[in-house]
Design a protein around this motif. Structure first.
Motif, mmCIF file in Angstrom:
data_model
loop_
_atom_site.group_PDB
_atom_site.id
_atom_site.type_symbol
_atom_site.label_atom_id
_atom_site.label_comp_id
_atom_site.label_asym_id
_atom_site.label_seq_id
_atom_site.Cartn_x
_atom_site.Cartn_y
_atom_site.Cartn_z
ATOM 1 N N GLN A 93 0.832 -1.208 0.000
ATOM 2 C CA GLN A 93 0.000 0.000 0.000
ATOM 3 C C GLN A 93 0.868 1.260 0.000
ATOM 4 O O GLN A 93 0.525 2.253 -0.653
ATOM 5 C CB GLN A 93 -0.930 -0.004 1.211
ATOM 6 C CG GLN A 93 -2.078 -1.003 1.097
ATOM 7 C CD GLN A 93 -3.031 -0.941 2.273
ATOM 8 O OE1 GLN A 93 -2.600 -0.943 3.431
ATOM 9 N NE2 GLN A 93 -4.319 -0.896 1.989
ATOM 10 N N SER A 94 1.996 1.217 0.703
ATOM 11 C CA SER A 94 2.905 2.371 0.698
ATOM 12 C C SER A 94 3.459 2.613 -0.703
ATOM 13 O O SER A 94 3.560 3.766 -1.160
ATOM 14 C CB SER A 94 4.057 2.129 1.683
ATOM 15 O OG SER A 94 3.577 2.032 3.002
ATOM 16 N N LEU A 95 3.813 1.525 -1.402
ATOM 17 C CA LEU A 95 4.301 1.662 -2.779
ATOM 18 C C LEU A 95 3.198 2.201 -3.675
ATOM 19 O O LEU A 95 3.447 3.066 -4.532
ATOM 20 C CB LEU A 95 4.788 0.311 -3.291
ATOM 21 C CG LEU A 95 5.309 0.295 -4.735
ATOM 22 C CD1 LEU A 95 6.554 1.174 -4.867
ATOM 23 C CD2 LEU A 95 5.625 -1.130 -5.188
ATOM 24 N N ILE A 99 3.536 5.713 -5.946
ATOM 25 C CA ILE A 99 3.445 5.863 -7.398
ATOM 26 C C ILE A 99 2.186 6.626 -7.808
ATOM 27 O O ILE A 99 2.114 7.143 -8.921
ATOM 28 C CB ILE A 99 3.505 4.498 -8.113
ATOM 29 C CG1 ILE A 99 2.338 3.612 -7.720
ATOM 30 C CG2 ILE A 99 4.831 3.809 -7.854
ATOM 31 C CD1 ILE A 99 2.326 2.273 -8.446
ATOM 32 N N ALA A 100 1.198 6.695 -6.920
ATOM 33 C CA ALA A 100 0.030 7.536 -7.206
ATOM 34 C C ALA A 100 0.384 9.007 -7.019
ATOM 35 O O ALA A 100 -0.068 9.868 -7.789
ATOM 36 C CB ALA A 100 -1.135 7.150 -6.303
ATOM 37 N N ALA A 101 1.207 9.304 -6.012
ATOM 38 C CA ALA A 101 1.596 10.690 -5.746
ATOM 39 C C ALA A 101 2.691 11.155 -6.702
ATOM 40 O O ALA A 101 2.688 12.309 -7.143
ATOM 41 C CB ALA A 101 2.077 10.827 -4.299
ATOM 42 N N ARG A 102 3.605 10.283 -7.035
ATOM 43 C CA ARG A 102 4.713 10.614 -7.940
ATOM 44 C C ARG A 102 4.744 9.578 -9.053
ATOM 45 O O ARG A 102 5.450 8.570 -8.951
ATOM 46 C CB ARG A 102 6.045 10.624 -7.186
ATOM 47 C CG ARG A 102 6.156 11.664 -6.097
ATOM 48 C CD ARG A 102 7.545 11.664 -5.466
ATOM 49 N NE ARG A 102 7.862 10.367 -4.863
ATOM 50 C CZ ARG A 102 8.924 9.635 -5.166
ATOM 51 N NH1 ARG A 102 9.771 10.043 -6.107
ATOM 52 N NH2 ARG A 102 9.159 8.484 -4.550
ATOM 53 N N PRO A 103 3.989 9.787 -10.121
ATOM 54 C CA PRO A 103 3.883 8.760 -11.176
ATOM 55 C C PRO A 103 5.249 8.401 -11.763
ATOM 56 O O PRO A 103 6.157 9.233 -11.867
ATOM 57 C CB PRO A 103 2.991 9.425 -12.229
ATOM 58 C CG PRO A 103 2.195 10.430 -11.457
ATOM 59 C CD PRO A 103 3.116 10.944 -10.393
ATOM 60 N N ASP A 108 0.361 5.798 -16.575
ATOM 61 C CA ASP A 108 -0.939 6.348 -16.968
ATOM 62 C C ASP A 108 -1.995 6.099 -15.912
ATOM 63 O O ASP A 108 -3.181 6.337 -16.143
ATOM 64 C CB ASP A 108 -1.378 5.713 -18.297
ATOM 65 C CG ASP A 108 -2.434 6.539 -19.011
ATOM 66 O OD1 ASP A 108 -2.384 7.771 -18.894
ATOM 67 O OD2 ASP A 108 -3.304 5.935 -19.663
ATOM 68 N N GLY A 109 -1.586 5.603 -14.774
ATOM 69 C CA GLY A 109 -2.530 5.315 -13.703
ATOM 70 C C GLY A 109 -2.108 4.072 -12.943
ATOM 71 O O GLY A 109 -1.140 3.393 -13.293
#
Length: 742
Positions: A93-95, A99-103, A108-109
């Motif tokens: 969940q941390s990962l 990657i959601a905060a810093r793509p 692309d999502g």
């Protein structure tokens, strides 16, 4: 003949050799300075189908009616053999949050696993508690290099979150640590590109080393060993920028696989053409005191066969342009251009080197005339004793074939037919992942998903129907099929409310042969459901997409290509042989022998791959690949030997002509065959199964041609046919024409 002598003088004479060498150096330098490199313009994302394929049409309907907001998925498959812990899930969940905060680059999502309560996330873990799949989506328009950049950064961030554990490098059976593998479309694409990138350099180095070692062992001359390699190097230096130029202009497209096999072909076939001339030159040096005179005779005797052989291979390879399957079609121009340029190098650059070095080409075993040998002996104070003629294996084989042609023809044909019968047991597959090494990340991840969630989860069959407002029992009909594990509820089309979409999960891998064979049953069930609901033209209202549909279309397209291209290649070779030999009879048995050696190579190759390498099936693309090379290159050796027999038969009885033809060409063809088979066998050292299988079968085909068809079967058939072998031309006319051309 006078024209060939003038050409030999122009490229190998005192002035011509320097001019020829200067032209090649200037041309290759200019091409590499002004034109782009082929490696810079290769495209490993090229598709294999046009818009007419059913799976492509289905994908167009899917993209229009069921558009996906996400990009192309990379499926991170998390696994701990002893079971995923709460601490593992929190780090995942941390990962996910990171990657959601810093793509990532080209991301692309991603699935928002970090937003789920821990208990909800646990429900997404496999039933045995060991495996979780985390989708990360990348830009669909990005290439594999860009996707690789995204995955590389993902690995770095994963190592940071799982401090000291390195999940991407952890063994899957390590119960004490968590492991992760990237699979799905992005993972598979990146791994495929990486395998071919690694193969390019290792393949080139291995091929060069093998050719150099074999040349040194065969000819025991370091100078001679370098001449073919330098000539191939010049040809390679000319071909790659020409391919880059054509790709940049948009005329052709190719991938890493095309360039890898082109390298093997260039070194293998190119070295053969060089040896045809070099061996003739060495033979003439034993009769001619002047190196230039020997070169002229050698060029006149070998150039026709070299040109004919090269033209045969070039036209055979160009026939691949008729293919509808992209992987076949992409081979046509790179391969044929490589052979064409190499043929030119063999007829210009190699004579220039031989003219420049003369007898020094063969140092330290320098060929000399008998008079020169006697003078050298007297100079050393030794008695000038004429050396007795040495009886070679070629002499013995030629004599045996002439004495017992029926027995030789019967035995060799029977042996080859045994191998042909073995080809009936071949099993084929179109599974891309099965071509990867078992420890490849995307293959391991795919296997984990299949084992812990079901084999059909990763690639469901997408069934799209246009039922209008009628309620058709499509889901029920599909669910009743034996290989179907589950069928989703219908989805309604975004633009056409009469379109319904179903995801059909199979109880087998979507890439398995079992699933591919099952696909027509899926279509039939959907069409029957529409027909039972009173819907007319049901056949035009069903589309099937997904990886299994793509595999099915691949099988159909490759079978159709083989049925179209094989007859064309056979017809081209037949026409060239008739034009060169002026004999219909010889053409018929020469074509028949290479076809026999091809099917024999398939059968023997299957035995080696199945029982020696443990392959359960071979890639479905292999038969046509192997056919083009085995038939075209095998005919090269027939042309070279038969042209010698034809020339001899003009001035001696046919039996003696066959004996001398086998003897005279035996050494060089054996050497050339070993070199060509060896270069293709190099492919068997690579980690990519499709290249291992292609290289193994092709090498076996070359060896069968070299050691069975060429020395035994073809000369035996020539002896059995007698002077009828020259029909419709009579012997003298045929041989005079052959002599003029050579």
């Amino acid at each position: 003949m006078n024209m060939l002598i003038r050409i030999a003088e122009a490229v190998g004479g005192r002035r011509g050799r320097w001019f020829t060498l200067a032209v090649w150096i200037a041309a290759v330098a200019a091409l590499n300075v002004w034109l782009p490199s082929a490696n810079d313009l290769k495209d490993d994302t090229l598709g294999n189908f046009g818009t007419k394929q059913p799976s492509v049409q289905a994908q167009q309907v899917i993209e229009k009616e069921f558009p996906a907001d996400e990009g192309l998925p990379a499926l991170l498959t998390w696994h701990r053999a002893s079971g995923l812990t709460d601490a593992d899930l929190r780090r995942i969940q941390s990962l996910s949050q990171d990657i959601a905060a810093r793509p990532l680059p080209y991301q692309d999502g991603s699935a928002p696993l970090h937003a789920l309560p821990l208990e909800s996330l646990k429900r997404q873990v496999s039933a045995d508690g060991t495996t979780l799949v985390q989708p990360v989506f990348f830009d669909r328009n990005a290439g594999s290099d860009e996707h690789q950049a995204g995955l590389d950064e993902l690995r770095e961030r994963t190592d940071a979150v799982f401090a000291g554990q390195h999940p991407f490098r952890t063994a899957l059976d390590d119960a004490g640590a968590i492991a992760v593998r990237a699979t799905g479309p992005v993972g598979i694409s990146v791994d495929a590109t990486g395998l071919f990138k690694d193969a390019d350099v290792s393949l080139l180095l291995a091929t060069v080393a093998l050719v150099l070692v074999l040349l040194l062992l065969i000819y025991r001359s370091p100078v001679l060993a370098l001449i073919p390699l330098i000539a191939v190097g010049f040809a390679y230096g000319a071909v790659t920028p020409l391919l880059g130029w054509m790709a940049k202009a948009g005329w052709i497209a190719y991938d890493s696989q095309s360039l890898s096999i082109m390298t093997v072909l260039l070194f293998g076939a190119g070295t053969d053409y060089c040896l045809f001339l070099i061996s003739r030159f060495r033979s003439e040096l034993k009769e001619e005191a002047g190196p230039l005179a020997a070169l002229k005779r050698a060029f006149g005797g070998a150039s026709g066969a070299i040109a004919m052989s090269g033209l045969t291979v070039v036209l055979s390879l160009l026939a691949l342009l008729l293919a509808e399957f992209g992987s076949f079609r992409r081979f046509a121009v790179p391969f044929s251009l490589a052979i064409f340029v190499m043929m030119i190098a063999s007829l210009t650059l190699v004579p220039a080197f031989l003219g420049l070095l003369g007898r020094g080409s063969f140092f330290p075993f320098i060929p000399r005339t008998p008079e020169m040998e006697q003078r050298l002996a007297r100079k050393k104070g030794n008695p000038a004793i004429a050396k007795p003629a040495r009886v070679t294996w070629g002499d013995r084989i030629g004599e045996l074939v002439v004495r017992k042609p029926k027995l030789i023809a019967a035995l060799t044909t029977a042996l080859l037919l045994v191998f042909v019968l073995c080809s009936a047991g071949i099993k084929y597959t179109f599974d891309t992942l099965s071509s990867f090494p078992e420890d490849t990340g995307s293959r391991e991840g795919f296997a984990l998903i299949g084992e812990h969630f079901g084999p059909g989860v990763l690639g469901p069959v997408q069934v799209i129907v246009h039922s209008g407002e009628k309620a058709a029992g499509v889901k029920e009909a599909l669910s009743a099929l034996p290989l179907v594990a589950s069928v989703s509820d219908a989805r309604q089309g975004a633009h056409d409310a009469g379109i319904r979409g179903y995801d059909v999960e199979l109880a087998a891998s979507p890439y398995a042969s079992e699933a591919v064979r099952f696909l027509p049953d899926v279509r039939q069930a959907a069409e029957q459901a529409l027909a039972d609901a009173g819907i007319s033209d049901a056949r035009d209202r069903v589309w099937i997409g997904g990886p299994t549909a793509e595999q099915y279309d691949t099988r159909v397209a490759t079978n159709r290509d083989a049925g179209r291209i094989i007859p064309v290649i056979v017809a081209l070779i037949a026409l060239l042989l008739v034009g060169y030999l002026r004999s219909v009879v010889a053409m018929l048995y020469l074509v028949a022998t290479v076809l026999l050696s091809y099917f024999s190579a398939l059968g023997l190759g299957w035995l080696v791959l199945h029982y020696g390498f443990g392959a359960d099936a071979i890639q479905g693309l292999i038969p046509l690949y192997a056919f083009v090379f085995i038939v075209a290159l095998g005919e090269d050796y027939n042309i070279f030997m038969v042209s010698s027999i034809w020339s001899n038969a003009r001035r001696m009885p046919l039996g003696q002509a066959v004996k001398e033809g086998v003897s005279r060409t035996g050494g060089v063809i054996t050497s050339a065959g070993l070199l060509l088979a060896g270069t293709f066998a190099v492919l068997a050292t690579l980690p990519i199964q499709v290249l291992v299988q292609f290289g193994t079968i092709t090498a076996i085909g070359v060896l069968l041609d070299t050691f069975l068809v060429r020395p035994f079967l073809v000369p035996a058939l020539t002896v059995l046919c007698g002077r009828r072998a020259f029909w419709p031309a009579n012997a003298n006319q045929t041989q005079a024409a052959a002599a003029d051309r050579s």
